[in-house]
Design an enzyme around this catalytic site. Structure first.
Site, PDB file in Angstrom:
ATOM      1  N   LYS A 132     -42.040 -43.157  27.160  1.00  0.00           N
ATOM      2  CA  LYS A 132     -43.400 -42.630  27.031  1.00  0.00           C
ATOM      3  C   LYS A 132     -43.805 -42.126  28.405  1.00  0.00           C
ATOM      4  CE  LYS A 132     -48.237 -43.632  26.133  1.00  0.00           C
ATOM      5  NZ  LYS A 132     -49.309 -44.649  26.010  1.00  0.00           N
TER       6      LYS A 132
ATOM      7  N   THR B  26     -51.366 -49.972  26.916  1.00  0.00           N
ATOM      8  CA  THR B  26     -52.472 -49.975  27.875  1.00  0.00           C
ATOM      9  C   THR B  26     -53.809 -50.086  27.167  1.00  0.00           C
ATOM     10  OG1 THR B  26     -51.194 -48.667  29.454  1.00  0.00           O
ATOM     11  CG2 THR B  26     -53.587 -48.652  29.714  1.00  0.00           C
TER      12      THR B  26
ATOM     13  N   TYR C 175     -41.693 -46.969  29.984  1.00  0.00           N
ATOM     14  CA  TYR C 175     -43.112 -46.590  29.993  1.00  0.00           C
ATOM     15  C   TYR C 175     -43.469 -46.156  31.404  1.00  0.00           C
ATOM     16  CZ  TYR C 175     -48.164 -47.006  29.002  1.00  0.00           C
ATOM     17  OH  TYR C 175     -49.517 -46.764  28.844  1.00  0.00           O
TER      18      TYR C 175
ATOM     19  N   TYR D  68     -47.555 -54.566  40.452  1.00  0.00           N
ATOM     20  CA  TYR D  68     -48.059 -55.204  41.672  1.00  0.00           C
ATOM     21  C   TYR D  68     -47.283 -54.792  42.909  1.00  0.00           C
ATOM     22  CZ  TYR D  68     -49.856 -58.504  45.076  1.00  0.00           C
ATOM     23  OH  TYR D  68     -50.416 -59.057  46.190  1.00  0.00           O
TER      24      TYR D  68
END
Length: 308
Positions: free
Chosen positions: A170, A47, A140, A110
């Site tokens: 994560k 990110t 993630y 999305y």
């Protein structure tokens, strides 16, 4: 559960851009070398790397240049999740063929209200298409940005189907109850909290380490937390790294981190971000740097590494 031989602290590596907003490869490679020298692994295309502002071709090219810089692929955990399934397959195959320790995979973004069946199909399609025994996937979980949570039930299905491949997660949810639940429900699964401030709680429960935005700034200090030999030493280390984390986590993280790296590297271009992000304001940056200096913060040898 298969082995995942890699560093225990990973930085979602910031991406420098030149004046044309192309990736500044020399600065990126120098910064990656500095991070590795400070004890960190490289979660390229996370990110905070502005990964979703990079094309597939750019991500492939960056990974190839980093690998060509004699950085051990065992230190690399690139992000390969993508909205388009073919892009995720291509990026994951490319990283696996490069010998990376593993990949960090966002769910497709999305669409909202996606079922566990749909997410299982997405991850399964990638794993089957790559078709490599060397592939290691870390999921993630960052639902506040992705809008797509990774449930414990989904993890259970993926681990049952692909026990050698789906090896960790994560957890960037910011929900300690979720992190603690992962550690309790999946012993041996590599759980990486997204904040070093949580390591005092997470390590005794079996956390693998952390993948943290602020590992871009204090990788060696976080590595000290993980290497601490006693509970007392660990607590002292956690207290030190937490003060830096707390100074930054309420800010627009990517521009703020890049402003700090720009200062300590001596390269003003580091402050650039790709739209729609905007750079951190000069007055705000000066105030942040003053706050960090008051906390005893430094980025040792970064300027020398950037000058090479």
């Amino acid at each position: 559960m298969s082995a995942f031989a890699a560093p225990r602290v990973f930085a979602p590596v910031l991406t420098p851009f030149d004046a044309t907003l192309a990736v500044d490869i020399p600065q990126l490679v120098a910064y990656c070398r500095w991070l590795v020298g400070q004890g960190a692994g490289l979660a390229l295309f996370g990110t905070n790397s502005e990964a979703n502002s990079l094309s597939v071709a750019e991500r492939r090219a960056v990974l190839e240049r980093v690998c060509a810089a004699d950085i051990d692929p065992a230190h690399l955990l690139p992000g390969t999740g993508a909205c388009a399934l073919p892009d995720a397959i291509e990026l994951t195959r490319h990283a696996t063929q490069a010998g990376c320790a593993g990949v960090l995979m966002l769910p497709p973004l999305y669409y909202r209200g996606v079922s566990d069946d749909g997410l299982f199909a997405y991850y399964s399609e990638v794993i089957e298409a790559v078709g490599s025994n060397d592939l290691r996937v870390l999921l993630y979980h960052i639902p506040q940005l992705s809008g797509v949570p990774i449930s414990h039930a989904l993890i259970e299905r993926l681990v049952a189907a692909y026990p050698r491949t789906v090896v960790g997660i994560k957890d960037s949810s910011g929900d300690w109850a979720n992190t603690a639940g992962l550690l309790a429900r999946f012993p041996g699964f590599k759980v990486f909290p997204a904040s070093e401030a949580l390591l005092g709680l997470a390590l005794p429960l079996g956390a693998a380490g952390c993948i943290s935005a602020t590992a871009n700034l204090q990788p060696a200090a976080i590595a000290e937390v993980l290497a601490a030999a006693t509970l007392e030493a660990r607590s002292a280390c956690v207290e030190r790294v937490s003060t830096i984390r707390l100074a930054l986590q309420a800010l627009p993280m990517i521009p703020a981190l890049k402003a700090v790296v720009a200062h300590y590297s001596g390269h003003a271009g580091w402050a650039r971000v790709r739209p729609p992000l905007v750079p951190y304001g000069a007055l705000d940056a000066r105030a942040l740097l003053a706050q960090l200096r008051a906390l005893g913060f430094a980025m040792p040898a970064l300027a020398q590494a950037a000058a090479r």
